[in-house]
Design a protein around this motif. Structure first.
Motif, PDB file in Angstrom:
ATOM      1  N   ALA A   1      -0.020   2.803 -12.167  1.00  0.00           N
ATOM      2  CA  ALA A   1       0.687   3.438 -11.056  1.00  0.00           C
ATOM      3  C   ALA A   1       0.502   2.577  -9.809  1.00  0.00           C
ATOM      4  O   ALA A   1      -0.575   2.504  -9.249  1.00  0.00           O
ATOM      5  CB  ALA A   1       0.141   4.838 -10.816  1.00  0.00           C
ATOM      6  N   HIS A   2       1.572   1.885  -9.381  1.00  0.00           N
ATOM      7  CA  HIS A   2       1.475   0.979  -8.240  1.00  0.00           C
ATOM      8  C   HIS A   2       1.612   1.754  -6.944  1.00  0.00           C
ATOM      9  O   HIS A   2       2.498   2.606  -6.800  1.00  0.00           O
ATOM     10  CB  HIS A   2       2.564  -0.081  -8.326  1.00  0.00           C
ATOM     11  N   LEU A   3       0.729   1.446  -6.005  1.00  0.00           N
ATOM     12  CA  LEU A   3       0.830   2.069  -4.689  1.00  0.00           C
ATOM     13  C   LEU A   3       1.982   1.461  -3.915  1.00  0.00           C
ATOM     14  O   LEU A   3       2.330   0.298  -4.105  1.00  0.00           O
ATOM     15  CB  LEU A   3      -0.477   1.883  -3.916  1.00  0.00           C
ATOM     16  N   ILE A   4       2.585   2.249  -3.038  1.00  0.00           N
ATOM     17  CA  ILE A   4       3.648   1.707  -2.198  1.00  0.00           C
ATOM     18  C   ILE A   4       3.032   0.774  -1.165  1.00  0.00           C
ATOM     19  O   ILE A   4       1.817   0.793  -0.947  1.00  0.00           O
ATOM     20  CB  ILE A   4       4.426   2.851  -1.526  1.00  0.00           C
ATOM     21  N   PRO A   5       3.845  -0.085  -0.529  1.00  0.00           N
ATOM     22  CA  PRO A   5       3.294  -1.041   0.446  1.00  0.00           C
ATOM     23  C   PRO A   5       2.513  -0.332   1.551  1.00  0.00           C
ATOM     24  O   PRO A   5       2.853   0.787   1.947  1.00  0.00           O
ATOM     25  CB  PRO A   5       4.543  -1.733   0.998  1.00  0.00           C
ATOM     26  N   PRO A   6       1.486  -1.004   2.095  1.00  0.00           N
ATOM     27  CA  PRO A   6       0.661  -0.367   3.140  1.00  0.00           C
ATOM     28  C   PRO A   6       1.464   0.029   4.371  1.00  0.00           C
ATOM     29  O   PRO A   6       1.136   1.029   5.017  1.00  0.00           O
ATOM     30  CB  PRO A   6      -0.382  -1.451   3.459  1.00  0.00           C
ATOM     31  N   TRP A   7       2.513  -0.762   4.697  1.00  0.00           N
ATOM     32  CA  TRP A   7       3.262  -0.451   5.909  1.00  0.00           C
ATOM     33  C   TRP A   7       4.079   0.845   5.777  1.00  0.00           C
ATOM     34  O   TRP A   7       4.555   1.397   6.763  1.00  0.00           O
ATOM     35  CB  TRP A   7       4.209  -1.612   6.269  1.00  0.00           C
TER      36      TRP A   7
ATOM     37  N   ASP B   1      -4.437   6.029   7.666  1.00  0.00           N
ATOM     38  CA  ASP B   1      -5.561   6.964   7.616  1.00  0.00           C
ATOM     39  C   ASP B   1      -5.504   7.874   6.384  1.00  0.00           C
ATOM     40  O   ASP B   1      -6.429   8.656   6.149  1.00  0.00           O
ATOM     41  CB  ASP B   1      -5.581   7.844   8.873  1.00  0.00           C
ATOM     42  N   MET B   2      -4.397   7.805   5.606  1.00  0.00           N
ATOM     43  CA  MET B   2      -4.277   8.671   4.430  1.00  0.00           C
ATOM     44  C   MET B   2      -5.168   8.144   3.318  1.00  0.00           C
ATOM     45  O   MET B   2      -5.159   6.955   3.023  1.00  0.00           O
ATOM     46  CB  MET B   2      -2.826   8.713   3.954  1.00  0.00           C
ATOM     47  N   PRO B   3      -5.972   9.015   2.670  1.00  0.00           N
ATOM     48  CA  PRO B   3      -6.814   8.554   1.548  1.00  0.00           C
ATOM     49  C   PRO B   3      -5.959   7.947   0.448  1.00  0.00           C
ATOM     50  O   PRO B   3      -4.831   8.367   0.202  1.00  0.00           O
ATOM     51  CB  PRO B   3      -7.508   9.849   1.071  1.00  0.00           C
TER      52      PRO B   3
END
Length: 560
Positions: free
Chosen positions: A313-319, A324-326
């Motif tokens: 499960a790939h996380l979406i880009p940080p931007w 601050d979201m865990p």
């Protein structure tokens, strides 16, 4: 006649004064309080019968033909009973309106409604019941016997609540079309009336209601099929709107779905059930959970794991997310990618319209059905402890729909209805259809792989034995107790520690309260022809007869 009416007025006043005095006096004596309650119930039953008798006399004497003057005078005398008792006032003479003139009341029912301040339905009920349960004058002056003689006997001797007997007579009248359709209507009516009379005298209202339920199903064999067919068009899960308490969904299901949801609800709400506990909890608990049996534990649905994040499960880009979201709360790519919706025909091929149904309504109906099926599939996956390892194989049915039904009905020779473990009637045809897709437990108990008689080799009843007890007893066996079988305990009639065997003939279902009463010696259990009967103490059953619980076995006869 007037002197006897004065005496009745005196007794009415004395009864109220005497009852209030006794209520104050018995406050320190529970035995006398019980006797006061018994006597008061006798008086209430006498008064209930007297209400029906009096209403019938209004009809027989054609009291609705009285003129306004005597009626007004009667009201004045009734408001001042002390003067009537003392003899200073008297009742008026009978003054009737001449035939062909306008009456104050159309008939006796209107008179009862107005003078006794009842509803029209209550007034009509008293007039009808009088003709059903009491002898009355016919149109030519001859005496007509009561229509239901056996119910009339119970009504007159005070052995049952007259209001309940009156309701039974009305319902018996409603059964007449089904009785007339039988091969021998007279014998059928007599048999039904006899069972009702015995039930009214020996059982509570719940037991008599169950008996009526069985009669209705047996007299109209097609009623259950019609009811099940009517349900079919409304099955589904639909969004009804948003309210202050949340988003409202309406779920409508058939008997199979109801039994599944009822079973899940029973397991989740039962504090003695292992459902919902950690799957690693040890087996062999105090409830008789045996090694190898499912100990509870709710497996996770595919794709809905609550454990660590899947590496795929790939996380979406940080931007694209609040820094601050865990990390475990951030959305994942593809979470909302459900694809593009196709046409209605692509989504719902083979759309069949119900009579008078538009295509849009049909699509909504099928959408609701699909959503409901997803809910049931999810619930079954969560509740099932025996899933196959191969995910592409169909799941085994998890619902154990226990239907007590004769073998002849199940194979189609007869059409007698069955009854589920939650006391719902089910048609023989529907039970046969369920046998293809659900774990319908037939009335043939026991197989080589599931022995019912284990003798002294095992302390606790196994799953097959508890299932067989559920099928046989349906609930707590103590007469009058309404505790369903899933909340009962499998009890050894002769305790195991005293040499009692762990087999079906030595077991019976008892709720926790009745289980404690049994071991306290408040009643005994006697097995007759492999069926457990209860012998209650003399305080509860002066006749000392062996009885089954009429709540779950409304047609069972007492023995002795």
């Amino acid at each position: 006649m007037d002197e006897k009416l004065r005496l009745l007025a005196v007794l009415n006043s004395m009864q109220k004064i005497l009852h209030d005095d006794l209520a104050q006096a018995v406050s320190s004596s529970p035995a006398r309080a019980v006797f006061l309650a018994l006597l008061t119930e006798d008086l209430a039953r006498t008064a209930g019968r007297a209400q029906i008798v009096a209403a019938g006399k209004l009809e027989e004497t054609e009291a609705h033909t009285l003129r306004e003057e005597p009626l007004a005078r009667l009201q004045e005398v009734h408001r001042d009973l002390a003067a009537f008792i003392g003899g200073s006032t008297s009742l008026p003479d009978d003054q009737r309106n001449a035939p062909g003139t306008k009456m104050l009341f159309k008939d006796a029912t209107e008179l009862v409604k107005d003078q006794l301040q009842l509803s029209f339905a209550q007034a009509k009920h008293r007039i009808i019941v009088h003709d059903l349960l009491l002898p009355h004058a016919g149109f030519n002056g001859s005496v007509v016997p009561p229509r239901f003689g056996q119910l009339a006997s119970v009504f007159n001797d005070g052995s049952a609540d007259p209001h309940q007997v009156a309701l039974a007579a009305r319902r018996m009248l409603a059964l007449q079309p089904g009785i007339d359709a039988q091969q021998d209507p007279v014998a059928t009516a007599a048999a039904i009336e006899q069972q009702l009379a015995e039930s009214l005298a020996d059982r509570n209202t719940a037991g008599t209601a169950q008996l009526f339920k069985r009669f209705c199903a047996e007299l109209d064999a097609c009623a259950l099929e019609r009811s099940e067919a009517e349900m079919e068009a409304h099955v589904g899960l639909r969004y009804k709107g948003k309210q202050s308490r949340g988003f409202i969904w309406e779920l409508c299901t058939d008997l199979r779905g109801h039994e599944m949801l009822q079973k899940l609800s029973d397991q989740l709400s039962n504090p003695r059930s292992a459902f919902g506990r950690d799957a690693t909890s040890p087996a062999g608990d105090s409830n008789g959970q045996q090694p190898g049996e499912y100990a509870g534990g709710q497996p996770e649905l595919p794709g809905l794991s609550t454990g660590p994040l899947s590496p795929a499960a790939h996380l979406i880009p940080p931007w694209a997310v609040d820094p601050d979201m865990p990390e475990d709360q951030r959305p994942r790519a593809g979470f909302t990618d459900v694809g593009l919706p196709g046409s209605a025909e692509d989504q719902m091929p083979g759309l069949q319209l119900q009579p008078g149904e538009t295509p849009a309504a049909a699509r909504e109906r099928l959408k609701a059905r699909s959503l409901l099926q997803f809910l049931f599939d999810s619930a079954r996956f969560v509740a099932d402890g025996d899933q196959e390892a191969a995910p592409d194989l169909p799941m085994r049915p998890n619902v154990e729909l226990i239907v007590t039904i004769s073998w002849d009905s199940l194979i189609g020779k007869l059409n007698d209805p069955g009854i589920t473990s939650h006391n719902h009637l089910v048609s023989a045809g529907y039970a046969r259809r369920l046998a293809c897709s659900a774990n319908v437990i037939p009335a043939v108990l026991g197989t080589e792989s599931q022995p019912l008689d284990l003798g002294r080799t095992q302390r606790f009843f196994n799953r097959a034995q508890r299932r067989a007890m559920m099928l046989r007893d349906r609930g707590c066996i103590n007469p009058g107790c309404s505790m369903a079988g899933h909340r009962c305990e499998a009890n050894h009639i002769k305790p195991w520690y005293l040499g009692g065997e762990t087999n079906l003939a030595n077991g019976a279902l008892l709720c926790p309260a009745c289980h404690a009463s049994f071991h306290a010696g408040h009643f005994k259990i006697v097995v007759v022809n492999s069926i457990p009967y209860v012998l209650q103490n003399k305080a509860r059953d002066p006749e000392q007869r062996l009885r089954r619980n009429w709540i779950f076995h409304p047609r069972a006869k007492a023995i002795g």
